[in-house]
Design a protein around this motif. Structure first.
Motif, PDB file in Angstrom:
ATOM      1  N   GLY A  63     -33.312  -8.753   3.929  1.00 54.54           N
ATOM      2  CA  GLY A  63     -32.869 -10.005   4.526  1.00 54.54           C
ATOM      3  C   GLY A  63     -32.358  -9.816   5.937  1.00 54.54           C
ATOM      4  O   GLY A  63     -32.369  -8.715   6.502  1.00 54.54           O
ATOM      5  N   THR A  64     -31.873 -10.900   6.530  1.00 53.23           N
ATOM      6  CA  THR A  64     -31.371 -10.851   7.906  1.00 53.23           C
ATOM      7  C   THR A  64     -29.926 -11.334   8.027  1.00 53.23           C
ATOM      8  O   THR A  64     -29.331 -11.194   9.096  1.00 53.23           O
ATOM      9  CB  THR A  64     -32.246 -11.722   8.834  1.00 53.23           C
ATOM     10  OG1 THR A  64     -32.329 -13.059   8.306  1.00 53.23           O
ATOM     11  CG2 THR A  64     -33.649 -11.143   8.947  1.00 53.23           C
ATOM     12  N   GLY A  65     -29.352 -11.887   6.975  1.00 48.62           N
ATOM     13  CA  GLY A  65     -27.967 -12.332   7.026  1.00 48.62           C
ATOM     14  C   GLY A  65     -27.790 -13.598   7.850  1.00 48.62           C
ATOM     15  O   GLY A  65     -28.748 -14.194   8.349  1.00 48.62           O
ATOM     16  N   ASP A  66     -26.550 -14.013   8.011  1.00 49.19           N
ATOM     17  CA  ASP A  66     -26.200 -15.206   8.778  1.00 49.19           C
ATOM     18  C   ASP A  66     -25.385 -14.801  10.001  1.00 49.19           C
ATOM     19  O   ASP A  66     -24.372 -14.115   9.879  1.00 49.19           O
ATOM     20  CB  ASP A  66     -25.388 -16.184   7.918  1.00 49.19           C
ATOM     21  CG  ASP A  66     -26.173 -16.678   6.711  1.00 49.19           C
ATOM     22  OD1 ASP A  66     -27.397 -16.863   6.859  1.00 49.19           O
ATOM     23  OD2 ASP A  66     -25.564 -16.855   5.641  1.00 49.19           O
ATOM     24  N   GLY A  67     -25.795 -15.260  11.164  1.00 48.69           N
ATOM     25  CA  GLY A  67     -25.074 -14.924  12.383  1.00 48.69           C
ATOM     26  C   GLY A  67     -25.565 -13.630  12.996  1.00 48.69           C
ATOM     27  O   GLY A  67     -26.225 -12.817  12.343  1.00 48.69           O
ATOM     28  N   PHE A  68     -25.203 -13.429  14.258  1.00 51.44           N
ATOM     29  CA  PHE A  68     -25.719 -12.282  15.014  1.00 51.44           C
ATOM     30  C   PHE A  68     -25.192 -10.962  14.468  1.00 51.44           C
ATOM     31  O   PHE A  68     -25.946  -9.990  14.318  1.00 51.44           O
ATOM     32  CB  PHE A  68     -25.336 -12.436  16.489  1.00 51.44           C
ATOM     33  CG  PHE A  68     -25.858 -11.333  17.364  1.00 51.44           C
ATOM     34  CD1 PHE A  68     -27.210 -11.261  17.688  1.00 51.44           C
ATOM     35  CD2 PHE A  68     -24.995 -10.361  17.861  1.00 51.44           C
ATOM     36  CE1 PHE A  68     -27.691 -10.240  18.491  1.00 51.44           C
ATOM     37  CE2 PHE A  68     -25.465  -9.342  18.671  1.00 51.44           C
ATOM     38  CZ  PHE A  68     -26.824  -9.284  18.986  1.00 51.44           C
ATOM     39  N   LEU A 120     -27.397  -7.895  12.871  1.00 47.81           N
ATOM     40  CA  LEU A 120     -27.380  -6.495  13.311  1.00 47.81           C
ATOM     41  C   LEU A 120     -27.168  -5.557  12.123  1.00 47.81           C
ATOM     42  O   LEU A 120     -27.822  -4.509  12.024  1.00 47.81           O
ATOM     43  CB  LEU A 120     -26.273  -6.285  14.342  1.00 47.81           C
ATOM     44  CG  LEU A 120     -26.478  -6.879  15.738  1.00 47.81           C
ATOM     45  CD1 LEU A 120     -25.237  -6.647  16.594  1.00 47.81           C
ATOM     46  CD2 LEU A 120     -27.705  -6.277  16.420  1.00 47.81           C
ATOM     47  N   TRP A 121     -26.259  -5.919  11.223  1.00 52.54           N
ATOM     48  CA  TRP A 121     -25.965  -5.092  10.058  1.00 52.54           C
ATOM     49  C   TRP A 121     -27.171  -4.990   9.127  1.00 52.54           C
ATOM     50  O   TRP A 121     -27.511  -3.907   8.639  1.00 52.54           O
ATOM     51  CB  TRP A 121     -24.761  -5.663   9.326  1.00 52.54           C
ATOM     52  CG  TRP A 121     -24.274  -4.831   8.165  1.00 52.54           C
ATOM     53  CD1 TRP A 121     -24.290  -5.166   6.854  1.00 52.54           C
ATOM     54  CD2 TRP A 121     -23.681  -3.528   8.244  1.00 52.54           C
ATOM     55  NE1 TRP A 121     -23.747  -4.171   6.094  1.00 52.54           N
ATOM     56  CE2 TRP A 121     -23.360  -3.142   6.925  1.00 52.54           C
ATOM     57  CE3 TRP A 121     -23.395  -2.652   9.298  1.00 52.54           C
ATOM     58  CZ2 TRP A 121     -22.777  -1.913   6.617  1.00 52.54           C
ATOM     59  CZ3 TRP A 121     -22.814  -1.428   8.998  1.00 52.54           C
ATOM     60  CH2 TRP A 121     -22.507  -1.076   7.681  1.00 52.54           C
ATOM     61  N   HIS A 122     -27.842  -6.109   8.895  1.00 58.24           N
ATOM     62  CA  HIS A 122     -28.997  -6.120   7.999  1.00 58.24           C
ATOM     63  C   HIS A 122     -30.202  -5.396   8.606  1.00 58.24           C
ATOM     64  O   HIS A 122     -31.046  -4.864   7.870  1.00 58.24           O
ATOM     65  CB  HIS A 122     -29.392  -7.559   7.651  1.00 58.24           C
ATOM     66  CG  HIS A 122     -28.573  -8.187   6.580  1.00 58.24           C
ATOM     67  ND1 HIS A 122     -27.271  -8.593   6.775  1.00 58.24           N
ATOM     68  CD2 HIS A 122     -28.865  -8.484   5.289  1.00 58.24           C
ATOM     69  CE1 HIS A 122     -26.791  -9.114   5.652  1.00 58.24           C
ATOM     70  NE2 HIS A 122     -27.739  -9.059   4.733  1.00 58.24           N
ATOM     71  N   LEU A 123     -30.304  -5.389   9.924  1.00 61.59           N
ATOM     72  CA  LEU A 123     -31.471  -4.785  10.575  1.00 61.59           C
ATOM     73  C   LEU A 123     -31.285  -3.316  10.924  1.00 61.59           C
ATOM     74  O   LEU A 123     -32.197  -2.698  11.482  1.00 61.59           O
ATOM     75  CB  LEU A 123     -31.812  -5.558  11.856  1.00 61.59           C
ATOM     76  CG  LEU A 123     -32.299  -6.998  11.680  1.00 61.59           C
ATOM     77  CD1 LEU A 123     -32.627  -7.616  13.034  1.00 61.59           C
ATOM     78  CD2 LEU A 123     -33.537  -7.050  10.777  1.00 61.59           C
ATOM     79  N   THR A 124     -30.120  -2.742  10.582  1.00 65.86           N
ATOM     80  CA  THR A 124     -29.866  -1.344  10.926  1.00 65.86           C
ATOM     81  C   THR A 124     -30.849  -0.404  10.224  1.00 65.86           C
ATOM     82  O   THR A 124     -31.495   0.433  10.867  1.00 65.86           O
ATOM     83  CB  THR A 124     -28.423  -0.952  10.564  1.00 65.86           C
ATOM     84  OG1 THR A 124     -27.515  -1.763  11.303  1.00 65.86           O
ATOM     85  CG2 THR A 124     -28.171   0.514  10.892  1.00 65.86           C
ATOM     86  N   LEU A 125     -30.960  -0.514   8.918  1.00 67.82           N
ATOM     87  CA  LEU A 125     -31.891   0.346   8.184  1.00 67.82           C
ATOM     88  C   LEU A 125     -33.343   0.114   8.603  1.00 67.82           C
ATOM     89  O   LEU A 125     -34.083   1.086   8.824  1.00 67.82           O
ATOM     90  CB  LEU A 125     -31.738   0.150   6.674  1.00 67.82           C
ATOM     91  CG  LEU A 125     -30.550   0.846   5.991  1.00 67.82           C
ATOM     92  CD1 LEU A 125     -30.623   0.644   4.493  1.00 67.82           C
ATOM     93  CD2 LEU A 125     -30.525   2.326   6.328  1.00 67.82           C
ATOM     94  N   PRO A 126     -33.799  -1.141   8.719  1.00 68.49           N
ATOM     95  CA  PRO A 126     -35.170  -1.345   9.215  1.00 68.49           C
ATOM     96  C   PRO A 126     -35.394  -0.735  10.598  1.00 68.49           C
ATOM     97  O   PRO A 126     -36.467  -0.183  10.861  1.00 68.49           O
ATOM     98  CB  PRO A 126     -35.299  -2.873   9.251  1.00 68.49           C
ATOM     99  CG  PRO A 126     -34.354  -3.362   8.229  1.00 68.49           C
ATOM    100  CD  PRO A 126     -33.190  -2.412   8.272  1.00 68.49           C
ATOM    101  N   ALA A 127     -34.399  -0.818  11.478  1.00 68.74           N
ATOM    102  CA  ALA A 127     -34.553  -0.250  12.818  1.00 68.74           C
ATOM    103  C   ALA A 127     -34.684   1.265  12.762  1.00 68.74           C
ATOM    104  O   ALA A 127     -35.494   1.865  13.488  1.00 68.74           O
ATOM    105  CB  ALA A 127     -33.376  -0.655  13.697  1.00 68.74           C
ATOM    106  N   VAL A 128     -33.894   1.915  11.903  1.00 68.02           N
ATOM    107  CA  VAL A 128     -33.984   3.373  11.761  1.00 68.02           C
ATOM    108  C   VAL A 128     -35.345   3.765  11.195  1.00 68.02           C
ATOM    109  O   VAL A 128     -35.976   4.721  11.670  1.00 68.02           O
ATOM    110  CB  VAL A 128     -32.844   3.897  10.860  1.00 68.02           C
ATOM    111  CG1 VAL A 128     -33.026   5.384  10.583  1.00 68.02           C
ATOM    112  CG2 VAL A 128     -31.492   3.640  11.507  1.00 68.02           C
ATOM    113  N   ALA A 129     -35.809   3.031  10.172  1.00 65.51           N
ATOM    114  CA  ALA A 129     -37.123   3.323   9.597  1.00 65.51           C
ATOM    115  C   ALA A 129     -38.233   3.140  10.621  1.00 65.51           C
ATOM    116  O   ALA A 129     -39.190   3.919  10.667  1.00 65.51           O
ATOM    117  CB  ALA A 129     -37.365   2.419   8.384  1.00 65.51           C
TER     118      ALA A 129
END
Length: 319
Positions: free
Chosen positions: A168-173, A177-186
């Protein structure tokens, strides 16, 4: 003047490239087996009249050239058409999903540049066991595809340790950022290894050049030589990989977004291909081509700033 001339020439080349890409993208979708009508009818047998009505609604009964130029004219007015699957304007779909993808790509790009350059520089400067360790680590990173890294990171840090959200992407900026941390590392892992190795190789090559040896023999501090002569001269080689890095990020984001359930254009592209949603696939593909060309232009403009020996335009030889 050379800068302005170079910029105008590249913009003209980009326009021609986009035109050629639009033709290839539009034509490739219609070469694929099946049609949007099959999806709209959900596999049900339909009367010739119903099939004709569907084809007429989405202009599928018109010649290829007519459909292409109609679509091209709509693009020039900012109209990407209407999604067959979602029954809404493609522009609205892109506006809703593009921010998540751009933020994911930006986070991954920051990781690639910072970690890749630091590891490459440390390996070239330290040498020995440190160099060997970084080479082995980056080799493992380069050999790990993004979708494999996504599964491993999700299983360890999200499912087992519960340090990060599983998707998911969560609510708010901040939540995004928190939800996209693992996808960004991958997404960044493979490219971190590649950039670190390219940086190391470029710096090692510069280290062997005569002017570096002379500077060190004259007593110039090693740290100053590494920063001013070695690392800066190696950046020209590193910068040439910028286009490859961004193109890889854009391609791999489809797999990573699907693995983590990120509602970006990568996941939208995968779903649209599956359902033969021609307008959406064409719009996303053309957007990715445009982003890739914009990054290449930025890299070309940055090259002379990094290495003044590189000119933006060839000089005319004297008569």
């Amino acid at each position: 003047m050379n800068f302005l001339r170079f910029g105008l020439r590249r913009l003209a080349e980009m326009a021609l490239t986009l035109l050629a890409a639009s033709f290839v993208i539009f034509g490739a979708m219609y070469l694929a087996p099946g049609s949007p009508a099959d999806f709209l009818l959900s596999g049900r047998s339909a009367s010739p009249a119903a099939l004709e009505a569907v084809n007429r609604q989405y202009h599928l009964d018109e010649p290829f050239a007519v459909r292409y130029f109609r679509w091209l004219g709509q693009l020039l007015h900012g109209d990407f058409g209407r999604s067959i699957t979602y029954r809404t304007d493609v522009s609205r779909l892109l506006a809703d999903r593009l921010p998540s993808t751009l933020l994911l790509v930006a986070m991954a790009l920051v990781l690639v540049v910072v970690v890749g350059l630091v590891l490459g520089r440390i390996a070239a400067v330290r040498g020995g066991a440190v160099d060997s360790t970084i080479l082995v680590t980056t080799t493992l990173a380069v050999g790990t595809p993004s979708f494999v890294a996504a599964v491993l990171l999700q299983g360890l840090f999200a499912v087992r340790l519960h340090w990060f959200p599983a998707g998911g992407t969560g609510d708010g900026f901040v939540q995004m950022l928190w939800h996209l941390t693992l996808p960004a590392v991958a997404l960044a892992l493979y490219l971190i290894g590649m950039l670190a190795r390219v940086t190391r190789s470029a710096m090692v090559e510069v280290l062997g050049q005569e002017h570096v040896t002379v500077a060190l023999s004259r007593g110039v501090p090693r740290r100053k030589v590494m920063g001013r002569h070695v690392f800066r001269n190696a950046l020209g080689t590193v910068l040439t990989t910028g286009g490859l890095i961004v193109s890889t990020l854009l391609v791999c984001t489809v797999l990573v977004e699907s693995a983590f359930g990120v509602g970006g254009i990568g996941q939208l592209l995968e779903l649209s291909i599956t359902t033969k949603d021609f307008p959406t696939v064409q719009a996303i593909s053309l957007t990715m081509v445009g982003l890739f060309m914009a990054v290449n232009l930025a890299v070309d403009l940055a090259h002379p700033l990094v290495d003044p020996r590189i000119a933006l335009a060839p000089r005319r030889s004297p008569a």
